[in-house]
Motif scaffolding. Sequence first.
Motif, short mmCIF file in Angstrom:
data_model
loop_
_atom_site.label_atom_id
_atom_site.label_comp_id
_atom_site.label_asym_id
_atom_site.label_seq_id
_atom_site.Cartn_x
_atom_site.Cartn_y
_atom_site.Cartn_z
N ILE A 1 0.85 -1.18 0.00
CA ILE A 1 0.00 0.00 0.00
C ILE A 1 0.89 1.23 0.00
CG2 ILE A 1 -1.80 1.26 1.25
CD1 ILE A 1 -2.58 -1.51 2.46
N ASN A 2 0.73 2.08 -0.99
CA ASN A 2 1.56 3.27 -1.13
C ASN A 2 1.22 4.28 -0.04
OD1 ASN A 2 3.37 5.12 -2.21
ND2 ASN A 2 1.85 5.96 -3.63
N ILE A 3 2.23 4.70 0.72
CA ILE A 3 2.04 5.75 1.73
C ILE A 3 2.50 7.09 1.19
CG2 ILE A 3 2.75 6.55 4.02
CD1 ILE A 3 3.04 3.62 4.83
N ASN A 4 3.74 7.13 0.69
CA ASN A 4 4.28 8.36 0.12
C ASN A 4 5.42 7.97 -0.82
OD1 ASN A 4 5.01 11.01 -0.40
ND2 ASN A 4 6.34 11.13 1.37
N SER A 5 5.27 8.27 -2.09
CA SER A 5 6.30 7.97 -3.07
C SER A 5 6.55 9.20 -3.92
CB SER A 5 5.88 6.80 -3.97
OG SER A 5 5.71 5.64 -3.20
N GLU A 6 7.82 9.39 -4.30
CA GLU A 6 8.14 10.53 -5.17
C GLU A 6 9.38 10.23 -5.99
OE1 GLU A 6 8.63 13.83 -2.53
OE2 GLU A 6 10.62 13.21 -1.89
N ILE A 7 9.45 10.90 -7.11
CA ILE A 7 10.61 10.82 -8.00
C ILE A 7 11.18 12.22 -8.13
CG2 ILE A 7 11.35 10.33 -10.36
CD1 ILE A 7 9.21 8.17 -10.48
N LYS A 8 12.51 12.33 -7.97
CA LYS A 8 13.18 13.63 -8.07
C LYS A 8 14.26 13.58 -9.14
CE LYS A 8 12.68 14.82 -3.18
NZ LYS A 8 13.37 15.16 -1.93
N ASP A 9 14.41 14.70 -9.84
CA ASP A 9 15.57 14.87 -10.70
C ASP A 9 16.51 15.85 -10.01
OD1 ASP A 9 14.45 17.36 -11.09
OD2 ASP A 9 13.93 17.01 -13.19
N ALA A 10 17.50 16.33 -10.72
CA ALA A 10 18.50 17.21 -10.09
C ALA A 10 17.91 18.55 -9.66
CB ALA A 10 19.67 17.43 -11.05
N THR A 11 16.79 18.95 -10.25
CA THR A 11 16.25 20.29 -9.96
C THR A 11 15.02 20.28 -9.07
OG1 THR A 11 14.91 20.22 -11.98
CG2 THR A 11 17.12 21.17 -12.15
#
Length: 196
Positions: free
Chosen positions: A122-132
């Motif tokens: 179950i997804n609680i908190n997911s994120e994808i980041k790049d350099a900026t």
Amino acid sequence: MKKLILSLALFVIALTGYSQGFSFGPKVGLSQTKLDLKSDEFKNGDSKFGYHVGVFARVGLGPLYLQPEVLFTQTQGQFTFNPDDQPIREYEADFNRLDIPVMVGFKMFNFLRLQAGPIASININSEIKDATNTVQDVDYKDATLGYQAGLGVDIGNLIIDAKYESSLDNFSGNVGNFETDQRTNQFILSVGFKLF
């Protein structure tokens, strides 16, 4: 998903009355995760380490056992975006989820165990980041299904599990405007302690 969790809980409670042994305790561990992206624009990156913490229960049925777990899991991944007409961009992914694996196992020699079973995440908190910045237009699923399989060792009240996990379902359908099938594969090493 709530009905599935409730059904599993009732099943474990029902089995407890007919079991030859019931144990319960805390469990912690480490994992090595690698993202598996199936898309021409994305390339898989290096594997990353994560952790999990939670509780397990075990219901013994002779040489067989059922071991449900509830774990908070934090995993990471890395990948690159490499389209033909744009510069290469690197991404870091962080996934915080509630994992509910249900292992069915077979005991051998009073200490070694073979086990496999489904896992609901179950997804609680997911994120994808790049350099900026954090990538905003990623469509995460609320829950996914997967499987785990591996070996376990019991030494007194200490349990040690080594498992492989893979997803049967992708956890997001796109990154930016590009469709992709993203799945996590990981090797897991856990240690638990039977309180009773």
